[in-house]
Design a protein around this motif. Structure first.
Motif, PDB file in Angstrom:
ATOM      1  N   ARG A   1       0.876  -1.226  -0.015  1.00 33.56           N
ATOM      2  CA  ARG A   1      -0.038  -0.019  -0.088  1.00 33.56           C
ATOM      3  C   ARG A   1       0.902   1.112   0.032  1.00 33.56           C
ATOM      4  O   ARG A   1       1.828   1.363   0.552  1.00 33.56           O
ATOM      5  N   PRO A   2       0.462   2.094  -0.728  1.00 28.63           N
ATOM      6  CA  PRO A   2       1.040   3.520  -0.608  1.00 28.63           C
ATOM      7  C   PRO A   2       0.807   4.049   0.876  1.00 28.63           C
ATOM      8  O   PRO A   2      -0.162   3.997   1.613  1.00 28.63           O
ATOM      9  N   ALA A   3       1.802   4.874   1.531  1.00 23.76           N
ATOM     10  CA  ALA A   3       1.565   5.381   2.644  1.00 23.76           C
ATOM     11  C   ALA A   3       0.486   6.109   2.975  1.00 23.76           C
ATOM     12  O   ALA A   3      -0.393   6.046   3.879  1.00 23.76           O
ATOM     13  N   ALA A   4       0.006   7.094   1.968  1.00 21.51           N
ATOM     14  CA  ALA A   4      -1.061   7.814   2.047  1.00 21.51           C
ATOM     15  C   ALA A   4      -2.319   7.129   2.281  1.00 21.51           C
ATOM     16  O   ALA A   4      -3.398   7.416   2.930  1.00 21.51           O
ATOM     17  N   ASP A   5      -2.688   6.042   1.360  1.00 23.78           N
ATOM     18  CA  ASP A   5      -3.579   5.135   1.379  1.00 23.78           C
ATOM     19  C   ASP A   5      -3.915   4.397   2.652  1.00 23.78           C
ATOM     20  O   ASP A   5      -4.727   4.199   3.419  1.00 23.78           O
TER      21      ASP A   5
END
Length: 522
Positions: A271-275
């Motif tokens: 996962r991207p950190a923002a998600d």
């Protein structure tokens, strides 16, 4: 390019040292560990195998330790080793965990075997708790090498479920038939294992796995194992976890070899950190613990004070497919990387592969994606899905290891047997996870002769790799004491050579095709 001489030299010493003579072994004898003395017992079927269950390797991750890296467990009290520990708290894998819809049973021709698999996919009946960081050991030190190669299994479950107590993973048959020590572990999953907190550690499940490997390194000699010959292997999320370890701990892997099965860091993408942060704050807000505008320490303290089941009640289902997943490894550029293909990997041998029809499992959790009469379009979608998420990433990872000058082997699972058939419309084939019970020898009946031979061959190959990750597979089947016939061995992977092992193809143990035979479109 790295030289393989480092790997060869590293393995030469432990292989020679394995002939030291330890004291006589009694089945189930007590073993002293850093967690305390552990009493064993005779395995339920394999009467010469010693079984040790539910050994804590980390302190219970509760209270102030929730959402924190695992803390090593040290103890002096006797552990009875009789029962599996609690499984870590999961979240629902699909929208159909309670009851699989009758319309999908009819649509896909789900068999009785398949329906049982679908209903068991979230481990019903296995007790769960936050206090779940335990491991299990099966060993037979009274025969074979006195210091045996060790195989540590990481279960799958799309990072949101799974357990070392799943019957498919029972290690007694592996340890009985092959000269290895078999270890299985629990690690935190779902939101408690991969919370996505932007102000804290995001990949607790991976840290749990690492601490378990450290425990094995420090304690496995007491069980007859060789701490310098640890192979980490796993399937699906477990396979991706294995691959994460080769990246995250490249300079100090502890393990001597790796077997990622149907899972890589580029196929099961993190996962991207923002998600991840978005999901963290959605959950904290739903639980009245604050949001992104609340002081992070206040949010964390509130989340640590709540009952685990209250948190669990807010978790999301994975309705469509296990990939992508809402709770899974998150890019932090420390353990999980945005560009893993350019990050260093551990200087260790690799055995990697996938099943022939990975999406045969995933497709039965969703209604048909195309209108009636578009069967060819439906088939093409799932073929491309399997290729993009499993086959091509495995090809890329194998090719990279070869480019690094490291011993590499690649396989493709083709086994299709009556007691593993999932669905008939279309035939499920060699679907994701279909090889696991055959590998462990844990299917409870109805095995065909071909299936027994394939399982034996596969266990023998995995164990040969673990015993000698540099030369074991090249020698496997050459009449060198493996008891597997007079074959030509398994050659190292080359894209242009006949080096890709087709396991279970047309019911045979193994046949070989060119390394890039299945890589069209990659």
């Amino acid at each position: 390019m790295r030289s393989v001489s480092f790997v060869t030299a590293a393995l030469a010493i432990p292989l020679a040292a394995s002939h030291c003579h330890p004291p006589k072994w009694t089945v189930g004898q007590t073993v002293n560990t850093t967690s305390g003395p552990v009493d064993g017992h005779t395995a339920s079927v394999a009467s010469k195998v010693s079984e040790y269950l539910g050994i804590p390797y980390a302190q219970p991750p509760v209270g102030s330790l929730r959402f924190q890296p695992p803390v090593r467990y040290n103890g002096t009290q006797h552990l009875d080793g009789k029962n599996f520990g609690f499984s870590c708290i999961p979240s629902n894998l699909t929208a159909f965990d309670a009851e699989y819809p009758q319309e999908l049973i009819e649509e896909y021709g789900i068999t009785d075997v398949g329906l049982e698999l679908i209903r068991s996919i979230n481990n019903p009946g296995i007790p769960v708790s936050e206090d779940c960081l335990t491991l299990n050991i099966w060993t037979k030190p009274q025969t074979g090498e006195n210091r045996k190669a060790v195989m540590v299994w990481l279960h799958g479950g799309t990072f949101i479920s799974g357990s070392s107590a799943v019957p498919d993973y029972n290690g007694q048959f592996f340890a009985d038939q092959e000269d290895i020590v078999l270890v299985t572990i629990n690690y935190r999953v779902s939101f408690l294992g991969f919370p996505g907190n932007p102000h804290g550690p995001r990949n607790l499940g991976l840290l749990d796995q690492r601490l378990a490997v450290e425990w094995v390194r420090d304690n496995i000699a007491g069980f007859g194992g060789d701490p310098s010959r640890i192979t980490l292997f796993g399937e699906s999320a477990g396979g991706a976890s294995v691959d994460h370890h080769t990246h995250a701990f490249a300079s100090d892997p502890i393990i001597a070899a790796a077997i990622p099965m149907s899972g890589t860091v580029t196929g099961i993408r993190p996962r991207p950190a923002a998600d991840a942060a978005h999901i963290w704050y959605n959950t904290t807000s739903a639980l009245a613990c604050g949001d992104a505008l609340t002081p992070p320490a206040q949010v964390l303290t509130c989340m640590q004070s709540l009952p685990a089941q209250q948190i669990h009640a807010t978790l999301r289902n994975v309705v469509d497919s296990p990939i992508p997943m809402p709770y899974s490894p998150t890019i932090d550029e420390t353990l999980v990387f945005s560009s893993p293909e350019t990050h260093p990997v551990a200087n260790i041998p690799l055995l990697i592969g996938n099943t022939d029809n990975e999406s045969g499992l995933f497709r039965v959790f969703v209604p048909p994606l195309f209108p009636p009469g578009n069967a060819a379009q439906e088939e093409e979608f799932w073929r491309v899905d399997s290729q993009a998420k499993f086959s091509c990433p495995a090809a890329d990872r194998a090719a990279r290891n070869v480019c690094e000058g490291l011993p590499t082997w690649r396989y493709r699972w083709h086994g299709v047997f009556p007691n593993t058939e999932l669905g008939t419309r279309p035939p499920s084939g060699a679907y994701h996870y279909s090889e696991v019970a055959t590998l462990f020898g844990t299917l409870e009946g109805g095995n065909t002769r071909e299936q027994e031979r394939v399982g034996r061959w596969m266990r023998g190959a995995w164990a040969a790799f673990a015993r000698d990750p540099v030369r074991g597979l090249e020698r496997y089947g050459k009449g060198n004491g493996t008891g597997k016939g007079k074959g030509k061995g398994w050659p190292r992977f080359e894209e242009g050579g006949e080096t890709l092992a087709r396991i279970g193809f047309e019911g045979r143990e193994v046949s070989f095709v060119k390394g890039d035979f299945y890589d069209a479109g990659c």
